[in-house]
Design a protein around this motif. Structure first.
Motif, PDB file in Angstrom:
ATOM      1  N   GLY A   1     -57.054  26.253 -18.655  1.00 20.45           N
ATOM      2  CA  GLY A   1     -55.898  26.529 -19.499  1.00 20.45           C
ATOM      3  C   GLY A   1     -55.810  25.541 -20.635  1.00 20.45           C
ATOM      4  N   ALA A   2     -54.618  25.454 -21.215  1.00 21.03           N
ATOM      5  CA  ALA A   2     -54.394  24.550 -22.338  1.00 21.03           C
ATOM      6  C   ALA A   2     -53.016  23.899 -22.206  1.00 21.03           C
ATOM      7  N   ILE A   3     -52.936  22.667 -22.671  1.00 21.38           N
ATOM      8  CA  ILE A   3     -51.688  21.914 -22.671  1.00 21.38           C
ATOM      9  C   ILE A   3     -51.220  21.811 -24.122  1.00 21.38           C
ATOM     10  N   SER A   4     -49.978  22.161 -24.366  1.00 19.67           N
ATOM     11  CA  SER A   4     -49.431  22.105 -25.719  1.00 19.67           C
ATOM     12  C   SER A   4     -48.014  21.547 -25.684  1.00 19.67           C
ATOM     13  N   ASN A   5     -47.446  21.357 -26.858  1.00 13.96           N
ATOM     14  CA  ASN A   5     -46.074  20.831 -26.990  1.00 13.96           C
ATOM     15  C   ASN A   5     -45.887  19.524 -26.228  1.00 13.96           C
ATOM     16  N   LEU A   6     -46.881  18.665 -26.267  1.00 19.62           N
ATOM     17  CA  LEU A   6     -46.835  17.382 -25.558  1.00 19.62           C
ATOM     18  C   LEU A   6     -45.946  16.403 -26.326  1.00 19.62           C
ATOM     19  N   ILE A   7     -44.873  15.976 -25.681  1.00 23.33           N
ATOM     20  CA  ILE A   7     -43.922  15.048 -26.294  1.00 23.33           C
ATOM     21  C   ILE A   7     -43.746  13.855 -25.360  1.00 23.33           C
ATOM     22  N   GLU A   8     -43.963  12.672 -25.902  1.00 20.05           N
ATOM     23  CA  GLU A   8     -43.816  11.444 -25.118  1.00 20.05           C
ATOM     24  C   GLU A   8     -42.397  10.908 -25.289  1.00 20.05           C
ATOM     25  N   THR A   9     -41.754  10.554 -24.178  1.00 25.49           N
ATOM     26  CA  THR A   9     -40.397  10.001 -24.204  1.00 25.49           C
ATOM     27  C   THR A   9     -40.328   8.791 -23.284  1.00 25.49           C
ATOM     28  N   LYS A  10     -39.297   8.006 -23.472  1.00 29.40           N
ATOM     29  CA  LYS A  10     -39.028   6.880 -22.564  1.00 29.40           C
ATOM     30  C   LYS A  10     -37.668   7.113 -21.929  1.00 29.40           C
ATOM     31  N   GLU A  11     -37.627   7.014 -20.630  1.00 30.81           N
ATOM     32  CA  GLU A  11     -36.382   7.120 -19.882  1.00 30.81           C
ATOM     33  C   GLU A  11     -36.154   5.763 -19.234  1.00 30.81           C
ATOM     34  N   GLY A  12     -35.395   4.923 -19.915  1.00 32.80           N
ATOM     35  CA  GLY A  12     -35.259   3.527 -19.483  1.00 32.80           C
ATOM     36  C   GLY A  12     -36.580   2.839 -19.739  1.00 32.80           C
ATOM     37  N   SER A  13     -37.191   2.311 -18.704  1.00 30.60           N
ATOM     38  CA  SER A  13     -38.499   1.670 -18.859  1.00 30.60           C
ATOM     39  C   SER A  13     -39.642   2.597 -18.424  1.00 30.60           C
ATOM     40  N   THR A  14     -39.309   3.851 -18.071  1.00 28.42           N
ATOM     41  CA  THR A  14     -40.308   4.793 -17.581  1.00 28.42           C
ATOM     42  C   THR A  14     -40.846   5.658 -18.717  1.00 28.42           C
ATOM     43  N   LEU A  15     -42.160   5.705 -18.839  1.00 32.28           N
ATOM     44  CA  LEU A  15     -42.830   6.525 -19.840  1.00 32.28           C
ATOM     45  C   LEU A  15     -43.051   7.920 -19.258  1.00 32.28           C
ATOM     46  N   CYS A  16     -42.585   8.945 -19.981  1.00 33.30           N
ATOM     47  CA  CYS A  16     -42.738  10.328 -19.515  1.00 33.30           C
ATOM     48  C   CYS A  16     -43.323  11.189 -20.620  1.00 33.30           C
ATOM     49  N   ARG A  17     -43.932  12.282 -20.230  1.00 32.35           N
ATOM     50  CA  ARG A  17     -44.494  13.238 -21.185  1.00 32.35           C
ATOM     51  C   ARG A  17     -44.096  14.648 -20.762  1.00 32.35           C
ATOM     52  N   GLN A  18     -43.376  15.321 -21.653  1.00 33.13           N
ATOM     53  CA  GLN A  18     -43.009  16.716 -21.434  1.00 33.13           C
ATOM     54  C   GLN A  18     -44.089  17.573 -22.067  1.00 33.13           C
ATOM     55  N   PHE A  19     -44.368  18.722 -21.463  1.00 29.89           N
ATOM     56  CA  PHE A  19     -45.454  19.557 -21.972  1.00 29.89           C
ATOM     57  C   PHE A  19     -45.286  21.004 -21.517  1.00 29.89           C
ATOM     58  N   THR A  20     -46.069  21.862 -22.142  1.00 32.40           N
ATOM     59  CA  THR A  20     -46.207  23.256 -21.729  1.00 32.40           C
ATOM     60  C   THR A  20     -47.683  23.447 -21.394  1.00 32.40           C
ATOM     61  N   ALA A  21     -47.957  24.130 -20.302  1.00 32.31           N
ATOM     62  CA  ALA A  21     -49.352  24.342 -19.894  1.00 32.31           C
ATOM     63  C   ALA A  21     -49.575  25.802 -19.531  1.00 32.31           C
ATOM     64  N   SER A  22     -50.686  26.330 -19.977  1.00 33.48           N
ATOM     65  CA  SER A  22     -51.097  27.667 -19.532  1.00 33.48           C
ATOM     66  C   SER A  22     -52.088  27.472 -18.386  1.00 33.48           C
ATOM     67  N   ARG A  23     -52.118  28.447 -17.502  1.00 33.36           N
ATOM     68  CA  ARG A  23     -53.019  28.374 -16.342  1.00 33.36           C
ATOM     69  C   ARG A  23     -53.632  29.750 -16.127  1.00 33.36           C
ATOM     70  N   GLU A  24     -54.930  29.843 -16.295  1.00 33.26           N
ATOM     71  CA  GLU A  24     -55.670  31.074 -16.026  1.00 33.26           C
ATOM     72  C   GLU A  24     -56.432  30.856 -14.726  1.00 33.26           C
ATOM     73  N   SER A  25     -56.116  31.679 -13.736  1.00 35.76           N
ATOM     74  CA  SER A  25     -56.788  31.531 -12.434  1.00 35.76           C
ATOM     75  C   SER A  25     -57.086  32.913 -11.866  1.00 35.76           C
ATOM     76  N   PHE A  26     -57.653  32.959 -10.678  1.00 40.19           N
ATOM     77  CA  PHE A  26     -58.012  34.223 -10.054  1.00 40.19           C
ATOM     78  C   PHE A  26     -56.799  35.117  -9.826  1.00 40.19           C
TER      79      PHE A  26
END
Length: 151
Positions: free
Chosen positions: A100-125
């Motif tokens: 698949g593919a990962i898009s709309n990746l946005i890095e944020t900080k929540e206090g001292s914690t580093l987070c990344r929000q994203f959208t992912a597509s998944r093609e599987s059986f």
């Protein structure tokens, strides 16, 4: 006739009676030991017992999806957020055959914690799906998926 004289006349019968009495005495004495003062109300909580839990649905986790989530988490944690905003980041799991593919990746900080929000597509059986996810870096530098839900 004395008891000793009677016993000498019927030695087999006395032995059989003694054996029967001994066989009956063992279970009776064993049972009396069970009720000899053990009090359940005085028994404490077993601090050594450990329990676990299942996912909220009550079903075991799907190993294919779990493996794909791990692959996506690893791709998100290794990605350059600025580059991922220009072009989607491809991912593939050789163990499951999913990709698949990962898009709309946005890095944020929540206090001292580093987070990344994203959208992912998944093609599987089992088809194609789109997911919204959030991965965060833990205290020891290990990334984990906070959520990964179908859109």
């Amino acid at each position: 006739m004395s008891v000793i004289a009677q016993a000498s006349r019927f030695p087999g019968a006395i032995r059989k009676t003694c054996r029967t009495a001994a066989l009956l005495a063992v279970p009776i004495l064993s049972l009396s030991a069970c009720s000899s003062g053990f009090n359940l109300s005085k028994a404490g909580v077993d601090q050594l017992a450990h329990t676990g839990s299942l996912p909220a649905s009550g079903k075991p986790a799907d190993p294919v999806r779990s493996s794909d989530e791990t692959t996506i988490r690893n791709a998100v944690s290794a990605a350059d957020p600025e580059a991922a905003q220009v072009q989607p980041l491809a991912w593939a799991n050789a163990d499951t055959g999913s990709r698949g593919a990962i898009s709309n990746l946005i890095e944020t900080k929540e206090g001292s914690t580093l987070c990344r929000q994203f959208t992912a597509s998944r093609e599987s059986f089992d088809g194609v799906a789109l997911y919204s996810g959030n991965a965060c870096k833990g205290e020891r530098g290990v990334w984990y998926l906070r959520n990964f839900n179908p859109l």
